[in-house]
Design an enzyme around this catalytic site. Structure first.
Site, PDB file in Angstrom:
ATOM      1  N   SER A 302       0.885  -1.230   0.064  1.00 13.49           N
ATOM      2  CA  SER A 302      -0.081   0.016  -0.153  1.00 13.49           C
ATOM      3  C   SER A 302       0.803   1.274  -0.017  1.00 13.49           C
ATOM      4  O   SER A 302       1.768   1.691  -0.885  1.00 13.49           O
ATOM      5  CB  SER A 302      -1.160  -0.028   1.255  1.00 13.49           C
ATOM      6  OG  SER A 302      -1.978   1.106   1.031  1.00 13.49           O
ATOM      7  N   ASP A 313      10.734   4.898  -9.838  1.00 16.28           N
ATOM      8  CA  ASP A 313      10.595   5.405 -11.018  1.00 16.28           C
ATOM      9  C   ASP A 313      11.235   6.633 -11.536  1.00 16.28           C
ATOM     10  O   ASP A 313      11.559   7.003 -12.673  1.00 16.28           O
ATOM     11  CB  ASP A 313       9.006   5.940 -11.166  1.00 16.28           C
ATOM     12  CG  ASP A 313       8.025   4.688 -11.290  1.00 16.28           C
ATOM     13  OD1 ASP A 313       8.574   3.339 -11.311  1.00 16.28           O
ATOM     14  OD2 ASP A 313       6.958   4.696 -11.486  1.00 16.28           O
ATOM     15  N   LYS A 327      -0.451  -4.138  -3.300  1.00 15.37           N
ATOM     16  CA  LYS A 327      -1.804  -3.665  -2.882  1.00 15.37           C
ATOM     17  C   LYS A 327      -1.921  -2.257  -3.260  1.00 15.37           C
ATOM     18  O   LYS A 327      -1.405  -1.305  -2.809  1.00 15.37           O
ATOM     19  CB  LYS A 327      -1.820  -3.907  -1.274  1.00 15.37           C
ATOM     20  CG  LYS A 327      -3.261  -3.700  -0.640  1.00 15.37           C
ATOM     21  CD  LYS A 327      -3.478  -2.213  -0.250  1.00 15.37           C
ATOM     22  CE  LYS A 327      -5.131  -2.209   0.478  1.00 15.37           C
ATOM     23  NZ  LYS A 327      -5.389  -0.828   0.496  1.00 15.37           N
TER      24      LYS A 327
END
Length: 533
Positions: A302, A313, A327
């Site tokens: 999460s 990224d 999740k």
């Protein structure tokens, strides 16, 4: 019987309220079909009431209304939707809010099962339990005069909690004392720290473990970073997000903000009933571009995956460990009547490169979803995206690490020591009979005492076991002794200093710097080319 029926009716009303809420969301977004939808929902709810009435009047045993509605009908309905939409009965909803707030009222200690007793694992420094002189290893035999013989850990923890300023009387047994000890402890506000450990693990190199994301996490992370800076120039950081189940989205965004550049995208989410929302770094790291390694494992989920995904990224740091849980569903928590709550999935999370974090849960049982993971070819059939520098990353199943580390599997000897609390029992006795200083090391004399402790507890071992597991045994002995002598944080430091994955993270800091420097160069060249066109 009348009271039982009244209770059942109240619970059915709660169930209908949840169903009605779901129907209302559907109807608002689909006005053309609202009438038909309302009719279908009404018919289904009427049928449910009839079924429940037949069950309550004719089942072979008395029907527990709480169990039937709270544990059966409502969760069953929600789990048909996805694994994370959930209903919270009054007790679980109270615990949820407690976790989110990052505080509760009690005495301030961790308790757990040991040797068929409920025992103090460790009092938190500065709390009422700590000030009262409660020690790790103390056996709780009664709370406010109520024996704990037939109570589990959760039951005892509930007895210890209560309104701020009230007194709880705790009866303990302690190693080396003949009679029970009586403690009158005044309850107070107890913080639940999500940054449960941070220290300079090497000169200029910080280590920080974040256990979850509650309402105080962003501030705790900032305080830890400030503490590192006050001790000198920070040359690197290992951010440990292993076993972090996530928590509040805004806190995850706030933590990621501290490691990225101002304006960089952190995460976005959108769903059927919610437009896309993008979260960007509003403050940035203020030029603190020291190398960063993030530790993750399959328990990282999460909000913790949001932080790891944003760092990966943007090539800000190196992600090492296992593929994370996956999740990426957004739950909005709706308070309901009777102190209950509904966590309903309303959107999906996407990393800056556009990766979906959520793992596929179609045609998978809840047990397999949570506990079984197929790690073979875990990048096959996954969406492919690119980081800022053009590196390939994969979406649709958690965050795949840049450097994979297989989890260390324990052996039979290690399992036996942990299952029989070999280190815990030894440390409890050792600190009661020895003066321990922070220069304590596990030498041959300590190991000999440990052997005697294993024999007294009838834990089987061989000399070959001790030799083959030498470093692991010494680390666990020192850690438990430090918990007993100096507190839980000092014991956790010992664990971190000898943790193979933490040591691997420290070794990877040069590669993390190289990754970030190369990304800066690639992005600068790309921007320069775009300007000259």
């Amino acid at each position: 019987m009348a009271r039982s029926s009244h209770r059942a009716s109240a619970l059915i009303v709660s169930f209908l309220a949840v169903c009605g809420f779901l129907g209302m969301v559907y109807a608002q977004k689909n006005p053309a079909t609202a009438h038909d939808g309302d009719s279908d929902v009404s018919d289904s709810l009427k049928e449910f009431s009839q079924v429940y009435d037949v069950v309550e009047q004719n089942y072979a045993e008395p029907v527990n209304a709480d169990k039937a509605i709270y544990n059966g009908a409502i969760p069953g309905m929600l789990h048909v939707l996805d694994p994370h939409s959930n209903f919270f009965d009054p007790k679980s909803y109270s615990l949820l809010r407690e976790d989110q707030r990052g505080k509760y009222y009690g005495v301030g200690m961790t308790v757990g099962p040991r040797n068929n007793k409920v025992i103090v694992i460790a009092p938190f420094a500065g709390t009422p339990a700590y000030r009262a002189g409660i020690h790790p290893g103390d056996i709780i035999i009664a709370v406010d005069g109520k024996p704990t013989d037939n109570l589990n850990t959760s039951d005892v923890a509930d007895l210890l909690k209560g309104p701020k300023g009230t007194t709880v009387h705790i009866t303990m047994l302690r190693e080396g004392t003949d009679k029970p000890l009586e403690f009158a402890v005044v309850r107070d506000e107890i913080p639940r720290y999500s940054v449960d450990l941070h220290f300079l693990i090497r000169p200029g190199i910080g280590y920080m473990h974040v256990s979850g994301f509650n309402e105080t996490t962003e501030k705790e992370v900032q305080d830890a970073l400030d503490a590192f800076a006050q001790q000198g120039d920070v040359k690197g950081l290992v951010l440990d997000l292993r076993q972090n189940p996530g928590g509040l989205l805004n806190e995850g965004v706030g933590v990621a903000d501290k490691f990225l550049h101002k304006g960089q995208l952190i995460v976005s989410h959108h769903g059927r009933s919610s437009p896309e929302r993008r979260y960007v770094a509003t403050h940035g790291n203020g030029g603190r571009d020291y190398p960063l390694v993030v530790l993750v494992n399959r328990g990282t989920a999460s909000a913790a995956e949001i932080v790891a995904g944003a760092i990966q990224d943007h090539d800000r740091g190196l992600i090492i460990g296992e593929t994370t849980f996956g999740k990426g569903l957004v739950q909005t928590v709706y308070p309901l009547s009777n102190d209950t709550g509904l966590a309903l999935t309303t959107a999906k999370y996407y990393t800056p490169s556009g990766r979906l974090i959520q793992r596929d849960y179609s045609n998978v049982s809840l047990y397999d979803y949570y506990f079984e993971r197929d790690e073979k070819n875990n990048t096959a059939n996954k969406e492919i995206k690119l980081t800022d520098s053009g590196r390939t990353v994969y979406g649709g199943g958690g965050i795949t690490p840049d450097v994979k580390i297989d989890p260390i599997k324990s052996n039979h000897f290690q399992d036996a020591l942990l299952q029989h609390y070999g280190f815990f029992n030894f440390a409890k006795h050792y600190t009661a009979t020895h003066h321990v200083t922070k220069s304590f090391e596990v030498d041959e004399n300590v190991l000999q005492d440990f052997r005697k402790s294993l024999e007294a507890d009838q834990i089987p071992y061989t000399e070959a076991d001790l030799v083959q597991n030498n470093e692991w045994v010494r680390s666990n002995i020192k850690s438990e002794v430090f918990v007993d002598a100096f507190g839980q944080e000092e014991g956790l430091k010992v664990k971190a200093e000898t943790d193979p994955e933490v040591l691997k993270g420290l070794d990877m800091l040069p590669q993390a710097r190289q990754l970030a420097d190369n990304a800066k160069k690639v992005v600068a060249e790309r921007n320069s080319t775009a300007l000259t066109r």
